[in-house]
Scaffold this active site. Structure first.
Site, short mmCIF file in Angstrom:
data_model
loop_
_atom_site.label_atom_id
_atom_site.label_comp_id
_atom_site.label_asym_id
_atom_site.label_seq_id
_atom_site.Cartn_x
_atom_site.Cartn_y
_atom_site.Cartn_z
N GLY A 161 0.66 -1.13 0.05
CA GLY A 161 -0.02 0.00 -0.08
C GLY A 161 0.89 1.25 -0.04
CD GLN B 195 4.00 -9.70 3.38
OE1 GLN B 195 3.07 -10.59 4.09
NE2 GLN B 195 3.90 -8.37 3.49
CB CYS C 213 -3.23 -13.62 1.92
SG CYS C 213 -3.28 -14.59 0.58
CG ASP D 98 -3.11 -6.38 5.19
OD1 ASP D 98 -4.05 -6.28 4.21
OD2 ASP D 98 -1.99 -7.08 5.14
CE LYS E 243 -7.86 -6.15 7.64
NZ LYS E 243 -8.22 -4.92 7.36
CB THR E 244 -6.46 -9.79 -0.97
OG1 THR E 244 -7.04 -8.80 -1.79
CG2 THR E 244 -7.20 -10.99 -0.19
CB ALA F 154 -6.64 -8.24 -5.47
CB CYS G 79 -8.93 -15.07 -2.45
SG CYS G 79 -7.88 -15.99 -1.37
#
Length: 437
Positions: free
Chosen positions: A41, A70, A189, A324, A332-333, A335, A367
């Protein structure tokens, strides 16, 4: 007594010089936008801002030398990728027009528009972007840190060293119970804990060890996946591959010397102990302590308290959060960050130019649920858990094409487009593939 005599003979001037030197080492910085965190981010927003702002008007506060992609950690755990594939130097990914202060945040003070670093430097900002991500709390589960550090049958894909170890654990597995967990906390994730379960099942099958393995996925959640369309598909996967799933079951302790894990049934509050030959543990997670300790910034759960539509703080209009650490109720990904970044950027620009922006974030997240070698279900959805599929095909199936995209295409997109501020998610691609509908 001797110490007092020496201090008396040396005199106060020497002591004053010591304190004076310390004070002179402290620095003060000023910027238009301070981005705290150099992860996905932070890098992405900083890149967008520096496209139109002057050099050094954006400061990125980040202590790490390496920037990790990650999402590859899951594939590292299955031997599909290596940790070396997952990172680049922080210097190479931060935008060159941003000023990088290689230090950690020590204190937020939104009332004075300052952030103090851990060693006392003060940074004054016009706009603050909190992009600190989540911290991994392995220590919250008694015995887990020892199990990961000292025993060769426990792994975890959420840190690079433990991700590599996870594949070694699989290689050393002979037979018995292989247990995979999902913690009782928000996680980044959230599909990863079951992805490594599916990948591991495929690894054991390829090694000829599947027949002697009993595989169990213990998740604290009441569902296997939050979106019914994909949950239905995943129940078919676990049934077909003989993977036992226990819902509302949380790992509370590890006894590595006995190869035992203690779980709690969250519905009945009863605890039970399971022996294991292999354990994959996902730690509880939370925003970093420096964030949660600033009560003006966070909600009761410790997340930066923002409006879910524009990711602007509910109390401080010059504070934003991305990724996140924000309170927005999306999955929380990576994307999700791609979809959030243009919204955060637009509202920061509007704030700085006394303008307004109507751009809003709809909670989009993606996801890629890797279910083994060459298989992936690509889940895409919004705040309402309504599917937002990009491709004009049914994505609730195990597809080789989605696996290739996850393994090979997405890392290239991440490094070459997203971190440079040139990728806002697949909305345009979706419209093109669906002829505008």
């Amino acid at each position: 007594m001797l110490r007092k005599v020496l201090l008396h003979k040396s005199g106060c001037p020497q002591l004053k010089r010591c304190f004076s030197v310390s004070n002179n080492l402290l620095e003060k910085h000023n910027c238009k936008v301070l981005v705290v965190g150099g992860g996905t981010g932070g890098c992405t927003v900083a890149a967008k801002l520096t496209k139109w702002m002057k050099k050094d008007e954006v400061i990125v506060l980040e202590p790490a030398d390496k920037h990790y992609y990650q999402p590859l950690f899951t594939l590292c755990g299955g031997g599909i990728k290596t940790v070396q594939d997952s990172y680049k130097s922080m210097q190479s990914v931060l935008p060159p027009k941003a000023k990088w202060i290689k230090k950690a945040a020590g204190k937020f003070d939104p009332d004075s528009n300052t952030v103090t670093t851990v060693d006392g430097d003060i940074i004054t900002y016009d706009v603050l972007v909190v992009a600190t991500g989540l911290q991994l709390r392995y220590e919250k589960i008694p015995g887990l840190v020892d199990a990961l550090e000292k025993f060769n049958n426990v792994g975890s894909i959420y840190l690079p060293q433990y991700a590599e170890k996870t594949f070694k654990v699989l290689q050393g597995f002979k037979d018995g119970d292989a247990i995979f967990t999902y913690p009782q906390s928000p996680v980044k994730c959230p599909g990863a804990p079951q992805k490594i379960c599916y990948i591991s099942e495929d690894v054991l099958k390829s090694m000829g060890k599947r027949g002697g393995a009993k595989i169990t996925y213990n998740t604290s959640l009441p569902v296997i996946f939050g979106v019914k369309r994909y949950a239905d598909a995943l129940w078919e996967v676990v049934k077909k591959r003989d993977i036992k799933v226990n819902l509302q079951t949380s790992l509370v302790e590890v006894k590595p010397d006995k190869n035992e894990a203690v779980f709690e049934n969250l519905e009945t509050k009863e605890r039970f102990t399971s022996g294991y030959s292999m354990l994959h543990a996902v730690p509880p997670m939370s925003p970093p302590d420096v964030v949660t300790s600033c009560k003006q910034l966070v909600n009761e759960a410790g997340f930066v308290d923002v409006n879910k539509d524009n990711l602007q703080h509910v109390k401080y209009p010059n504070v934003f959060a991305i990724g996140d650490c924000s309170s927005s109720p999306n999955s929380k990904t990576t994307a999700a960050v791609a979809a959030q970044a243009p919204v955060v950027h637009a509202h920061i620009k509007a704030f700085l130019t006394n303008d307004k922006s109507s751009l809003a974030y709809n909670g989009y997240a993606s996801c890629p649920l890797v279910t083994g070698y060459r298989k992936c279900i690509l889940a895409e959805f919004d705040y309402d858990l309504t599917p937002q599929e990009t491709f004009p095909i049914a994505q609730n199936r195990e597809l080789w094409s989605m696996y290739v995209m996850k393994k090979d295409f997405m890392p290239v997109l991440y490094w070459n487009l997203m971190l440079k501020g040139n990728w806002n998610g697949p909305q345009i691609v979706r419209k093109m593939l669906r002829l505008g509908f």
